[in-house]
Design an enzyme around this catalytic site. Structure first.
Site, short mmCIF file in Angstrom:
data_model
loop_
_atom_site.label_atom_id
_atom_site.label_comp_id
_atom_site.label_asym_id
_atom_site.label_seq_id
_atom_site.Cartn_x
_atom_site.Cartn_y
_atom_site.Cartn_z
N TYR A 54 -12.74 21.82 12.21
CA TYR A 54 -11.72 21.97 13.25
C TYR A 54 -12.23 21.35 14.54
O TYR A 54 -13.37 21.57 14.92
CB TYR A 54 -11.42 23.45 13.50
N GLU A 56 -10.06 21.02 17.67
CA GLU A 56 -8.97 21.05 18.66
C GLU A 56 -9.47 20.61 20.02
O GLU A 56 -10.52 21.05 20.47
CB GLU A 56 -8.39 22.46 18.74
N ASP A 201 7.50 0.56 19.55
CA ASP A 201 7.05 1.20 18.32
C ASP A 201 6.70 0.05 17.37
O ASP A 201 7.57 -0.55 16.76
CB ASP A 201 8.17 2.07 17.74
N THR A 228 2.04 3.32 13.54
CA THR A 228 1.35 3.88 12.38
C THR A 228 0.07 3.07 12.22
O THR A 228 -0.07 1.98 12.78
CB THR A 228 2.17 3.75 11.09
N LYS A 231 0.19 0.47 7.83
CA LYS A 231 1.04 -0.62 7.31
C LYS A 231 0.26 -1.92 7.41
O LYS A 231 -0.76 -2.06 6.73
CB LYS A 231 2.36 -0.62 8.08
N ARG A 237 -3.25 6.56 6.32
CA ARG A 237 -1.95 7.04 6.73
C ARG A 237 -2.12 7.83 8.03
O ARG A 237 -2.86 8.82 8.07
CB ARG A 237 -1.43 7.95 5.61
C1 LIG Z 1 9.04 1.69 13.25
C2 LIG Z 1 8.55 2.94 12.60
N1 LIG Z 1 8.28 4.01 13.36
C3 LIG Z 1 7.84 5.17 12.83
C4 LIG Z 1 7.68 5.30 11.48
C5 LIG Z 1 7.27 6.63 10.92
O1 LIG Z 1 6.00 6.62 10.40
P1 LIG Z 1 5.53 7.76 9.35
O2 LIG Z 1 6.28 7.52 8.11
O3 LIG Z 1 4.06 7.50 9.25
O4 LIG Z 1 5.82 9.08 9.99
C6 LIG Z 1 7.93 4.21 10.65
C7 LIG Z 1 7.74 4.35 9.18
O5 LIG Z 1 8.27 3.69 8.38
C8 LIG Z 1 8.39 3.00 11.21
O6 LIG Z 1 8.69 1.95 10.46
#
Ligand SMILES: Cc1ncc(COP(=O)(O)O)c(C=O)c1O
Length: 422
Positions: A54, A56, A201, A228, A231, A237
């Site tokens: 842990y 935190e 994002d 993320t 990918k 992950r």
């Molecule tokens: C642009 C985008 N944002 C957020 C996510 C969410 O990621 P996760 O599936 O790891 O929660 C994805 C996943 O496909 C994504 O393509």
């Protein structure tokens, strides 16, 4: 293949499922553009002893004792992330992309505030405020779209008009099913006009940005990046939030992640992130990222020659969205199932102005991050696309499917996932 000696001895059900997945991944080709394979080094970190701890809080400021090594690991992950994306602050604790986006919203917004993001059917993601998501109950989401679905050009006039009308606190650039580059400077310009934060994002293209083969939104003045790590970035992950604007925003982000939304960080996965960031800063990663783009172009050419419509007219990144219903009269679900039967994994996907529903839409989405990790170049990418077209144009021809499945198994076996990338 990894050893599963202890699982084999004590848990047959899980062992059998793991063996099934090992075989599926070894004999099939992964074309879902959000998927990839991790190195053995990342796997070792993911499965490491840090799972037991842990932690935190943040490095140097924890709520539990015994943090000498977790602090070291998390600090390395933070430092490598900052270097990789050329920014001042990084939070590597988000458990995945969706929690990273939630934390970002809560860091920058008050309940009821407005976010301007890309329409889901035009490439945006569920976490950008789709009506079915919980976040939609807390914040107000408005949309921009493509102006021309055949070139992918974003309607920046509409984006500006919607921004002026709704005064969003965040303008969100980013996508999960869009195949062109965004003009980040336009987002920044419009955000300045209405006093909004700019957030990218970059979940899908983080690896391309880290490698320098796609533009880094920070270079155009973006405030925050969420992503993320699993990918194109080819890590475990997980998720991450980066910022470059000021320490106050960084503090708000940290507080929103912990204690705002999460409890103990997953330090074993943070160790995996650190190892993956190390791999991504290696010169070979740039070659990898460039090859992802070349392989996607090779696949695009085959689909164009076959007369299959691609949204945005093709691709400038790692993914392609093809209108199989409009072009071949088969649904996205039929295409996904048929390709799966020959060992090619893609996903069905809504397309812009889709006349069909999400569970059986008109499109399929596929891409090249995973096959490129397996060491495939344009020649193989072309052949994979040709196999896809042959299957899709003749989905009921069982003899052909049997032959092509054998060819896919042969290709997959000839290109095993490498154990190390550096
Ligand atoms: C642009 C985008 N944002 C957020 C996510 C969410 O990621 P996760 O599936 O790891 O929660 C994805 C996943 O496909 C994504 O393509």
């Amino acid at each position: 293949m990894q050893d599963y000696n202890y699982i084999q001895k004590q848990d047959k059900e899980i062992y059998d499922a793991l063996m099934g997945e090992e075989q599926r991944e070894a004999e099939g080709l992964e074309l879902i553009p959000s998927e990839n394979y991790i190195s053995r080094a990342v796997r070792e970190a993911n499965g490491s002893i840090l799972n037991n701890k842990y932690a935190e809080g943040y490095p140097g400021k924890r709520y539990y004792g015994g943090q000498e090594f977790t602090d070291a690991v998390e600090q390395v992950a933070i430092d490598r992330a900052k270097q990789l994306f050329n920014c001042q602050f990084a939070n590597v604790q988000p458990l995945s992309g969706a929690p990273a986006n939630m934390a970002m919203y809560f860091a920058l917004l008050e309940p009821g505030d407005t976010v301007l993001g890309m329409h889901l059917e035009h490439g945006g993601h569920l976490t950008h405020g789709h009506p079915t998501t919980s976040i939609n109950k807390v914040f107000n989401f408005v949309r921009y779209k493509m102006k021309d679905v055949d070139t992918g050009e974003i309607d920046y006039d509409e984006l500006r008009a919607v921004a002026h009308e709704h005064k969003p606190k965040i303008i969100l650039a980013g996508f999960s099913a869009y195949s062109r580059e965004l003009e980040y400077t336009k987002f920044v310009e419009i955000a300045k006009e209405v006093g909004a934060y700019t957030v990218a994002d970059m979940a899908h293209i983080a690896g391309l940005i880290a490698a320098g083969v796609a533009r880094n939104p920070f270079d155009d003045g973006f405030d925050v990046i969420t992503t993320t790590t699993h990918k194109t970035l080819r890590g475990p992950r997980g998720g991450m939030i980066l910022t470059n604007t000021d320490e106050e925003i960084a503090k708000k982000i940290n507080r929103a992640v912990f204690p705002g939304l999460q409890g103990g960080p997953h330090e074993h996965l943070i160790a995996g992130k650190a190892v993956a960031f190390g791999e991504a800063s290696h010169p070979s990663f740039k070659e990898y990222a460039l090859q992802i783009l070349k392989n996607a172009k090779a696949m695009e050419e085959v689909f164009r020659a076959a007369g299959i419509r691609m949204l945005a007219g093709g691709t400038s990144n790692h993914l392609i969205l093809a209108d199989v219903y409009g072009s071949l009269g088969i649904t996205g679900q039929e295409a996904e199932t048929t390709l799966d039967a020959v060992g090619l994994t893609v996903n069905k996907n809504m397309i812009a102005n889709d006349t069909r529903k999400a569970l059986d839409p008109s499109g399929i989405r596929f891409g090249t991050p995973a096959i490129t990790t397996r060491g495939m170049y344009e020649g193989e990418a072309t052949r994979v696309a040709e196999i896809m077209v042959e299957v899709l144009k003749d989905i009921n021809n069982e003899t052909k499917k049997k032959q092509l499945k054998e060819e896919v198994v042969g290709l997959a076996t000839a290109f095993p996932v490498p154990e190390s990338f550096v």
